[in-house]
Design a protein around this motif. Structure first.
Motif, PDB file in Angstrom:
ATOM      1  N   MET A   1       0.832  -1.190   0.000  1.00  0.00           N
ATOM      2  CA  MET A   1       0.000   0.000   0.000  1.00  0.00           C
ATOM      3  C   MET A   1       0.876   1.253   0.000  1.00  0.00           C
TER       4      MET A   1
ATOM      5  N   GLN B   1      -0.004  -8.915  -3.478  1.00  0.00           N
ATOM      6  CA  GLN B   1       0.465  -7.612  -3.018  1.00  0.00           C
ATOM      7  C   GLN B   1       1.363  -6.938  -4.061  1.00  0.00           C
ATOM      8  N   CYS B   2       2.101  -7.734  -4.825  1.00  0.00           N
ATOM      9  CA  CYS B   2       2.893  -7.145  -5.920  1.00  0.00           C
ATOM     10  C   CYS B   2       1.971  -6.526  -6.966  1.00  0.00           C
TER      11      CYS B   2
ATOM     12  N   GLY C   1      -2.861  -0.820   4.954  1.00  0.00           N
ATOM     13  CA  GLY C   1      -2.298  -2.100   4.503  1.00  0.00           C
ATOM     14  C   GLY C   1      -1.931  -3.016   5.654  1.00  0.00           C
ATOM     15  N   CYS C   2      -1.268  -2.469   6.653  1.00  0.00           N
ATOM     16  CA  CYS C   2      -0.804  -3.281   7.789  1.00  0.00           C
ATOM     17  C   CYS C   2      -1.935  -3.700   8.718  1.00  0.00           C
TER      18      CYS C   2
ATOM     19  N   ALA D   1      -0.984  -5.613  -6.328  1.00  0.00           N
ATOM     20  CA  ALA D   1      -1.683  -4.543  -5.606  1.00  0.00           C
ATOM     21  C   ALA D   1      -0.891  -3.241  -5.584  1.00  0.00           C
ATOM     22  N   ILE D   2       0.424  -3.315  -5.740  1.00  0.00           N
ATOM     23  CA  ILE D   2       1.206  -2.074  -5.794  1.00  0.00           C
ATOM     24  C   ILE D   2       0.684  -1.198  -6.929  1.00  0.00           C
TER      25      ILE D   2
ATOM     26  N   LEU E   1      -0.261 -14.364  -0.987  1.00  0.00           N
ATOM     27  CA  LEU E   1      -0.390 -13.003  -0.471  1.00  0.00           C
ATOM     28  C   LEU E   1       0.692 -12.107  -1.064  1.00  0.00           C
ATOM     29  N   ALA E   2       1.918 -12.618  -1.173  1.00  0.00           N
ATOM     30  CA  ALA E   2       3.005 -11.825  -1.757  1.00  0.00           C
ATOM     31  C   ALA E   2       2.722 -11.490  -3.219  1.00  0.00           C
TER      32      ALA E   2
ATOM     33  N   VAL F   1      -5.668  -4.650   5.249  1.00  0.00           N
ATOM     34  CA  VAL F   1      -5.509  -5.443   4.033  1.00  0.00           C
ATOM     35  C   VAL F   1      -4.699  -6.716   4.269  1.00  0.00           C
ATOM     36  N   GLY F   2      -3.508  -6.598   4.808  1.00  0.00           N
ATOM     37  CA  GLY F   2      -2.649  -7.762   5.007  1.00  0.00           C
ATOM     38  C   GLY F   2      -3.289  -8.842   5.860  1.00  0.00           C
TER      39      GLY F   2
ATOM     40  N   ASN G   1      -2.852  -0.107  -5.920  1.00  0.00           N
ATOM     41  CA  ASN G   1      -2.806   0.902  -4.858  1.00  0.00           C
ATOM     42  C   ASN G   1      -2.270   2.231  -5.365  1.00  0.00           C
TER      43      ASN G   1
END
Length: 139
Positions: A1, A122-123, A32-33, A125-126, A118-119, A36-37, A129
């Motif tokens: 995020m 999230q990539c 994010g912390c 998601a960059i 998840l990783a 989302v995570g 985001n």
């Protein structure tokens, strides 16, 4: 995020370091912390228990459950949180969400083991985001 917000501010909005809104980045990191995570990571564990396996059919089932069940609830909460923090428009984001996430998730569920999902998301998601941050903070 946070990375998405930094990219939005520096590459999309071209603010430069002097004009970078640090508080905005910190808000995105906090979302994010704290939301989302933990929520997405927990969902992937639940989803893997509900639909075990790694075949193409299983990946499609996971994507359908993810996009048909989890995503609307999650995104409603996410947009409510970011909307409260940044003034996001639900209507503007909903059409983009529907275009981006289903193909990402089907590939994620088919090719990526649970421990890395998840990783991977999230990539991707960059980029998402970055868009959300830019859209939410347009002046």
């Amino acid at each position: 995020m946070g990375a998405g917000d930094v990219i939005a501010q520096q590459l999309v909005e071209r603010r430069g370091l002097r004009e970078h809104h640090g508080r905005r980045t910190l808000r995105m990191v906090a979302i994010g912390c704290c939301f989302v995570g933990p929520v997405v990571g927990g969902w992937y564990k639940v989803l893997d228990r509900l639909v075990p396996g790694a075949t193409k059919a299983v990946a499609v089932k996971k994507m359908v459950l993810d996009q048909g069940g989890f995503a609307p609830c999650f995104l409603g909460c996410f947009l409510a949180i970011t909307g409260a923090v940044n003034g996001l428009s639900v209507e503007e984001n909903w059409s983009k969400i529907q275009q981006i996430w289903p193909p990402v998730q089907i590939a994620n569920f088919y090719f990526v083991p649970l421990s890395h999902r998840l990783a991977v998301v999230q990539c991707v998601a960059i980029v998402w985001n970055c868009y959300l941050s830019w859209k939410a903070n347009r002046v």
